[in-house]
Motif scaffolding. Structure first.
Motif, PDB file in Angstrom:
ATOM      1  N   ARG A  86      83.803 -50.740 -22.489  1.00  0.00           N
ATOM      2  CA  ARG A  86      84.034 -51.216 -21.124  1.00  0.00           C
ATOM      3  C   ARG A  86      83.248 -50.447 -20.079  1.00  0.00           C
ATOM      4  N   GLU A  87      82.599 -49.344 -20.482  1.00  0.00           N
ATOM      5  CA  GLU A  87      81.798 -48.611 -19.504  1.00  0.00           C
ATOM      6  C   GLU A  87      80.632 -49.462 -19.014  1.00  0.00           C
ATOM      7  N   ARG A  88      80.179 -50.403 -19.850  1.00  0.00           N
ATOM      8  CA  ARG A  88      79.085 -51.269 -19.409  1.00  0.00           C
ATOM      9  C   ARG A  88      79.488 -52.055 -18.171  1.00  0.00           C
ATOM     10  N   TYR A  89      80.774 -52.405 -18.058  1.00  0.00           N
ATOM     11  CA  TYR A  89      81.214 -53.190 -16.906  1.00  0.00           C
ATOM     12  C   TYR A  89      81.352 -52.330 -15.649  1.00  0.00           C
ATOM     13  N   LEU A  90      81.601 -51.035 -15.833  1.00  0.00           N
ATOM     14  CA  LEU A  90      81.638 -50.130 -14.688  1.00  0.00           C
ATOM     15  C   LEU A  90      80.263 -50.039 -14.046  1.00  0.00           C
ATOM     16  N   TRP A  91      79.232 -49.779 -14.858  1.00  0.00           N
ATOM     17  CA  TRP A  91      77.885 -49.661 -14.316  1.00  0.00           C
ATOM     18  C   TRP A  91      77.368 -51.006 -13.815  1.00  0.00           C
ATOM     19  N   ALA A  92      77.744 -52.072 -14.484  1.00  0.00           N
ATOM     20  CA  ALA A  92      77.334 -53.399 -14.024  1.00  0.00           C
ATOM     21  C   ALA A  92      78.001 -53.745 -12.688  1.00  0.00           C
ATOM     22  N   LEU A  93      79.234 -53.266 -12.489  1.00  0.00           N
ATOM     23  CA  LEU A  93      79.914 -53.469 -11.207  1.00  0.00           C
ATOM     24  C   LEU A  93      79.166 -52.726 -10.098  1.00  0.00           C
ATOM     25  N   LEU A  94      78.748 -51.500 -10.390  1.00  0.00           N
ATOM     26  CA  LEU A  94      77.956 -50.741  -9.415  1.00  0.00           C
ATOM     27  C   LEU A  94      76.625 -51.442  -9.140  1.00  0.00           C
ATOM     28  N   ALA A  95      76.067 -52.086 -10.157  1.00  0.00           N
ATOM     29  CA  ALA A  95      74.816 -52.822  -9.974  1.00  0.00           C
ATOM     30  C   ALA A  95      74.998 -53.981  -8.997  1.00  0.00           C
ATOM     31  N   SER A  96      76.145 -54.641  -9.056  1.00  0.00           N
ATOM     32  CA  SER A  96      76.399 -55.742  -8.116  1.00  0.00           C
ATOM     33  C   SER A  96      76.511 -55.215  -6.690  1.00  0.00           C
ATOM     34  N   VAL A 158      77.997 -73.531 -27.938  1.00  0.00           N
ATOM     35  CA  VAL A 158      78.577 -73.860 -26.634  1.00  0.00           C
ATOM     36  C   VAL A 158      77.448 -74.243 -25.689  1.00  0.00           C
ATOM     37  N   GLY A 159      77.804 -74.898 -24.596  1.00  0.00           N
ATOM     38  CA  GLY A 159      76.820 -75.270 -23.600  1.00  0.00           C
ATOM     39  C   GLY A 159      76.390 -74.069 -22.762  1.00  0.00           C
ATOM     40  N   GLY A 160      75.226 -74.209 -22.126  1.00  0.00           N
ATOM     41  CA  GLY A 160      74.699 -73.109 -21.333  1.00  0.00           C
ATOM     42  C   GLY A 160      75.599 -72.723 -20.173  1.00  0.00           C
ATOM     43  N   TYR A 161      76.124 -73.714 -19.449  1.00  0.00           N
ATOM     44  CA  TYR A 161      76.993 -73.419 -18.305  1.00  0.00           C
ATOM     45  C   TYR A 161      78.269 -72.721 -18.763  1.00  0.00           C
ATOM     46  N   ARG A 162      78.832 -73.216 -19.853  1.00  0.00           N
ATOM     47  CA  ARG A 162      80.069 -72.615 -20.355  1.00  0.00           C
ATOM     48  C   ARG A 162      79.828 -71.190 -20.827  1.00  0.00           C
ATOM     49  N   TYR A 163      78.681 -70.959 -21.449  1.00  0.00           N
ATOM     50  CA  TYR A 163      78.365 -69.600 -21.908  1.00  0.00           C
ATOM     51  C   TYR A 163      78.249 -68.648 -20.726  1.00  0.00           C
ATOM     52  N   LEU A 164      77.506 -69.058 -19.693  1.00  0.00           N
ATOM     53  CA  LEU A 164      77.325 -68.194 -18.535  1.00  0.00           C
ATOM     54  C   LEU A 164      78.638 -67.929 -17.815  1.00  0.00           C
ATOM     55  N   LYS A 173      73.779 -62.170 -17.978  1.00  0.00           N
ATOM     56  CA  LYS A 173      74.176 -63.039 -16.866  1.00  0.00           C
ATOM     57  C   LYS A 173      73.592 -62.524 -15.556  1.00  0.00           C
ATOM     58  N   ALA A 174      73.615 -61.210 -15.359  1.00  0.00           N
ATOM     59  CA  ALA A 174      73.081 -60.625 -14.131  1.00  0.00           C
ATOM     60  C   ALA A 174      71.590 -60.896 -14.006  1.00  0.00           C
ATOM     61  N   VAL A 175      70.845 -60.689 -15.098  1.00  0.00           N
ATOM     62  CA  VAL A 175      69.404 -60.914 -15.051  1.00  0.00           C
ATOM     63  C   VAL A 175      69.108 -62.386 -14.776  1.00  0.00           C
ATOM     64  N   PHE A 176      69.861 -63.289 -15.425  1.00  0.00           N
ATOM     65  CA  PHE A 176      69.634 -64.721 -15.213  1.00  0.00           C
ATOM     66  C   PHE A 176      69.880 -65.098 -13.752  1.00  0.00           C
ATOM     67  N   LEU A 177      71.009 -64.657 -13.193  1.00  0.00           N
ATOM     68  CA  LEU A 177      71.325 -65.004 -11.805  1.00  0.00           C
ATOM     69  C   LEU A 177      70.329 -64.376 -10.838  1.00  0.00           C
ATOM     70  N   VAL A 222      79.614 -62.966  -7.393  1.00  0.00           N
ATOM     71  CA  VAL A 222      79.879 -63.528  -8.729  1.00  0.00           C
ATOM     72  C   VAL A 222      79.863 -62.425  -9.786  1.00  0.00           C
ATOM     73  N   LEU A 223      78.872 -61.552  -9.715  1.00  0.00           N
ATOM     74  CA  LEU A 223      78.769 -60.484 -10.714  1.00  0.00           C
ATOM     75  C   LEU A 223      79.882 -59.454 -10.561  1.00  0.00           C
ATOM     76  N   ALA A 224      80.226 -59.119  -9.320  1.00  0.00           N
ATOM     77  CA  ALA A 224      81.314 -58.164  -9.096  1.00  0.00           C
ATOM     78  C   ALA A 224      82.635 -58.726  -9.606  1.00  0.00           C
ATOM     79  N   ARG A 225      82.883 -59.986  -9.356  1.00  0.00           N
ATOM     80  CA  ARG A 225      84.130 -60.623  -9.818  1.00  0.00           C
ATOM     81  C   ARG A 225      84.229 -60.601 -11.333  1.00  0.00           C
ATOM     82  N   ASP A 226      83.155 -60.964 -12.030  1.00  0.00           N
ATOM     83  CA  ASP A 226      83.197 -61.028 -13.491  1.00  0.00           C
ATOM     84  C   ASP A 226      83.316 -59.640 -14.108  1.00  0.00           C
TER      85      ASP A 226
END
Length: 317
Positions: A86-96, A158-164, A173-177, A222-226
């Motif tokens: 879950r540390e990946r989500y901490l740094w990703a949150l800071l990235a947002s 799965v579909g692309g939208y559902r995956y994202l 997801k961050a890089v794509f957005l 969007v990224l912060a929420r996820d």
């Protein structure tokens, strides 16, 4: 009585691809940011300076995402028995936050300043050239991300939208957005420059800068929420929980699943805990064997599962 089986979570099939995707995006963004900053300084364009801030913010974001992927891949230890996933989500949150503060706030502020006070526009020729080059580089980065997304959607069926929408691999997801927003931002900057050049009014350039900021604020939200949701602890999507329940109830000696809890620690690191009603006449040895078979069945049904905790529990009276 409880039965526990734990396996070390190995990097998933998308782990190496995610790192490559982030590195490619970061390298592209750094070069683009420097070029945009020069063009913005030469032309005096608010939209170009906003785009430079956008790309610098994206570069910082990629660095934080790279850090998140590396630190979250560390194996479990005595202090963190469930690992560092879950540390990946901490740094990703800071990235947002970096996207919001470094890109959105600067762009909106600079755009409003231009709308209120105007600006002295120089020759836009260099800006047009930089925008064209940036569009090509951003397209290369986006194409790399889309290839990974297509591979994952085929693997998961799965579909692309559902995956994202549901993926726990928030780095991809961050890089794509960000790459998608970057392409839209480049078009906005082009429109602002062209409008200002044709009309001689900096209003168009300032408006483009504000719109770029609003776009970045939406991406950051969007990224912060996820990432916040995953950092708190998110369950698997319903279809996977159904598959786990079916895998458990299909085992001999299992009557029904009384309660099921799933918790995502990473894209390929999921914990499963369940209260299971076993047949009343089953012996302790049969229950242990049933737990062992059930764990293997769960992992076949959902390969991302790395830990399974089963609690033999009598049904409610």
């Amino acid at each position: 009585m409880s039965e526990q089986r734990t396996t070390a979570g190995a990097p998933g099939s998308s782990g190496g691809e995610s790192v490559t995707t982030v590195v490619v995006a970061g390298a592209c963004n750094l070069g683009i940011a420097l070029a945009k900053a020069v063009a913005g300084a030469v032309s005096g364009s608010s939209a170009m300076l906003s785009e430079a801030a956008h790309s610098f913010a994206d570069t910082v974001t990629e660095v934080l995402l790279f850090l998140s992927l590396k630190r979250s891949s560390r194996p479990a230890d005595g202090k963190h028995p469930l690992g560092y996933g879950r540390e990946r989500y901490l740094w990703a949150l800071l990235a947002s936050f970096a996207t919001f503060v470094g890109g959105a706030v600067f762009s909106v502020h600079d755009g409003i300043h231009t709308l209120r006070h105007g600006e002295e526009l120089g020759s836009p020729a260099l800006s047009y050239l930089i925008l064209a080059i940036a569009f090509v580089l951003e397209s290369v980065s986006l194409a790399r991300t889309v290839r990974q997304l297509r591979g994952e959607t085929r693997r998961l069926r799965v579909g692309g939208y559902r995956y994202l929408r549901h993926t726990s691999d928030t780095a991809v997801k961050a890089v794509f957005l960000e790459d998608s927003a970057a392409l839209v931002g480049l078009l906005l900057a082009f429109g602002g420059l062209l409008g200002a050049q044709l009309t001689g009014d900096a209003l168009w350039d300032g408006l483009a800068s504000v719109l770029i900021g609003v776009l970045l604020a939406w991406v950051a939200y969007v990224l912060a929420r996820d990432n916040a949701s995953l950092l708190i602890g998110r369950s698997l999507p319903e279809r996977y929980e159904r598959a786990i329940t079916e895998a458990l109830t299909a085992q001999p000696r299992v009557v029904r699943v009384l309660d099921l809890v799933t918790s995502v620690y990473g894209p390929d690191d999921v914990l499963v805990a369940a209260k299971v009603d076993f047949a009343d006449l089953a012996t302790a040895a049969e229950v242990e064997a049933a737990c062992d078979r059930a764990e293997r069945a769960v992992r076949r049904a959902v390969p991302a599962v790395t830990r399974v905790y089963l609690d033999p529990t009598p049904p409610p009276a």
